[in-house]
Design an enzyme around this catalytic site. Structure first.
Site, short mmCIF file in Angstrom:
data_model
loop_
_atom_site.label_atom_id
_atom_site.label_comp_id
_atom_site.label_asym_id
_atom_site.label_seq_id
_atom_site.Cartn_x
_atom_site.Cartn_y
_atom_site.Cartn_z
N HIS A 157 6.03 0.45 2.82
CA HIS A 157 6.93 0.06 3.92
C HIS A 157 7.91 -1.00 3.46
O HIS A 157 7.92 -1.43 2.30
CB HIS A 157 6.12 -0.43 5.13
N CYS A 165 -0.97 -3.01 1.22
CA CYS A 165 0.07 -1.99 1.17
C CYS A 165 0.98 -2.23 -0.04
O CYS A 165 0.80 -3.15 -0.81
CB CYS A 165 0.90 -2.03 2.45
#
Length: 510
Positions: A157, A165
């Protein structure tokens, strides 16, 4: 070429507009779904500069893509299929932030970013992410589940912040997202996402030869080698709690082999041309590896306590920035990089890698983080996300096209200020508290490190911690390929797509 692409976009938009109109007649006007259809972030076109690069490399805009990612180098590669049918490197993106250590994700809450082979289909693309745009890596895959590994919503992202992430800048994820979207328009059902601890070279394998994750890394290196020698997306299967690449049915078999990650491997063969090329590469790599070990190449330090890494181009832009577990740079090199333009907006809340002094309470002490092994009987199986509530024909249409309204980003937004645990009292401290106090003093001996790494407006009064929620009409960021981004904090540019164009209004449902 431009007129052809415009004609295709217009045709797609007309078809979608008809479907949209029909769904509104049948189900009534659903403003949430209409906002998805007008999501300008998710419908930014691929930049002209990148389209031109595709033309130079004999690639089509809608041809399949493949992504490779490397933690230690902090780089994400976009590969695209050429007209010859093989994949070629289109572009390499520096990773702004990743968290955890080198090695696979094992359990929920371990802050690890996953490693392995994953498949990304349209339903995993999230245009409503609170972190600009994102796509779900698909962790855990069948191999992860067979080992009892847990975790969910592990993303690639924007926003340059990570807790498990892979975080890019907003401009970078917009471009990556658009390339994935166009490959789906071209008929690709899913693109492969390969995540590695480092480039699987003999030098890196030798440096990390004592790491307990080496059995797992040698296993996924087989897939790395298959791609290196064929430049084709390797077919991935699982059996006996291991990866199998490019398996095909045996000559005397009547049907294709059926694989189960936890079951015994079926009879299969690897095509001889692939097997022979991979064998030759492995022999060359092993010979070089043995030479390096014989020369006693230094072993990489393990368990440094550093939380993740950051590409040096970003570390150079942040006061007292650090690359952490990623490949660093000398002081002079960082100073030179500080003069160059950053590939996107660096938020004021970004935190560079630093020692993590907070123990992970959920991590049992008797379970080593190793790669391959049967899960203990008490291990938890990854839970399956609850199905979304039905919202009628229009909502179902949006979900089928992969545009969920829910934010599936795994990380929580960073706070405006960084907190530091107070030093322990000097009276009769324990051995552990003495050690923690010493490390805390070493890491935070300068007051400046307790402040945000990049201050947007120092004179502005303190505000309560914000909650990042995707705005209905968020500002767009300039394309990375067109030189967007600067060394400091930058405001979003004007929307790339006209608000009244077919692509901006109906592109999310193409």
């Amino acid at each position: 070429m431009g007129s052809i692409l415009n004609s295709r976009s217009l045709a797609r938009a007309l078809l979608v507009s008809v479907a949209l109109a029909a769904s509104i007649v049948l189900a009534g006007c659903d403003t949430d779904q209409v906002s998805l259809a007008t999501n300008a972030k998710a419908n930014q076109p691929v930049s002209p500069k990148l389209v031109a690069a595709m033309g130079e490399k004999d690639m089509d805009l809608n041809s399949p893509i493949l992504i490779r990612l490397f933690k230690q180098e902090a780089e994400l590669e976009i590969w695209k299929q050429t007209r010859s049918g093989q994949f070629a490197l289109l572009k390499t993106y520096p990773i702004c932030r990743w968290s955890g250590d080198l090695g696979p994700k094992v359990r929920e809450g371990d802050r690890q970013a996953p490693e392995g082979f994953y498949s990304i289909n349209p339903s995993q693309m999230n245009p409503q992410s609170a972190y600009y745009l994102s796509f779900n890596t698909g962790f855990p895959n069948a191999f992860d589940r067979a080992l009892g590994r847990t975790g969910s919503q592990l993303m690639v992202h924007g926003d340059c912040s990570s807790r498990g992430c892979y975080a890019m800048t907003d401009e970078q994820i917009a471009e990556i997202y658009s390339l994935g979207r166009e490959s789906f328009f071209g008929g690709q059902k899913a693109f492969q996402f390969q995540a590695y601890p480092f480039r699987m070279t003999p030098v890196n394998m030798a440096k990390h030869r004592n790491n307990p994750n080496m059995p797992f890394w040698r296993m996924i290196k087989e897939g790395y080698d298959h791609f290196e020698v064929t430049r084709q997306e390797p077919k991935v299967d699982f059996c006996e709690k291991k990866y199998v690449f490019d398996a095909a049915k045996a000559p005397d078999a009547k049907r294709d082999p059926v694989f189960d990650a936890s079951a015994k491997c079926p009879a299969y063969v690897i095509p001889e041309d692939i097997a022979s090329a991979v064998r030759d590469k492995e022999q060359r790599d092993e010979a070089e590896y043995n030479k390096l070990v014989a020369k006693n190449i230094p072993v990489a330090r393990m368990n440094t306590g550093i939380d993740g890494g950051m590409n040096k181009i970003f570390a150079a832009k942040i006061p007292e920035g650090s690359t952490g577990l990623s490949e660093g740079a000398e002081g002079n090199t960082l100073q030179m990089l500080a003069m160059s333009k950053a590939p996107g907006t660096i938020p004021g809340t970004v935190n560079p890698p630093k020692p993590n002094l907070e123990p992970v309470a959920s991590a049992p002490q008797d379970e080593p983080v190793v790669a391959v092994g049967a899960p203990a009987t008490s291990t938890r199986v990854a839970s399956v996300a609850a199905p979304e509530k039905s919202g009628g024909f229009f909502s179902n249409l949006g979900r089928k096209m992969g545009f969920s309204a829910a934010d599936t980003t795994a990380t929580t937004p960073p706070q405006a200020t960084a907190s530091v645990a107070p030093a322990p009292a000097p009276a009769a401290p324990s051995t552990a508290s003495k050690l923690k106090a010493a490390v805390t003093h070493f890491v935070h001996r300068e007051p400046a490190k307790d402040k945000p790494t990049v201050a947007a407006k120092p004179a502005e009064p303190a505000k309560p911690a914000e909650t990042r929620v995707a705005a209905t009409r968020p500002a767009l960021k300039p394309s990375v390929a067109d030189g967007g981004g600067d060394s400091g904090q930058m405001a979003g540019a004007a929307p790339v797509v006209s608000a009244n164009s077919f692509d901006s209004r109906f592109g999310a449902l193409k």
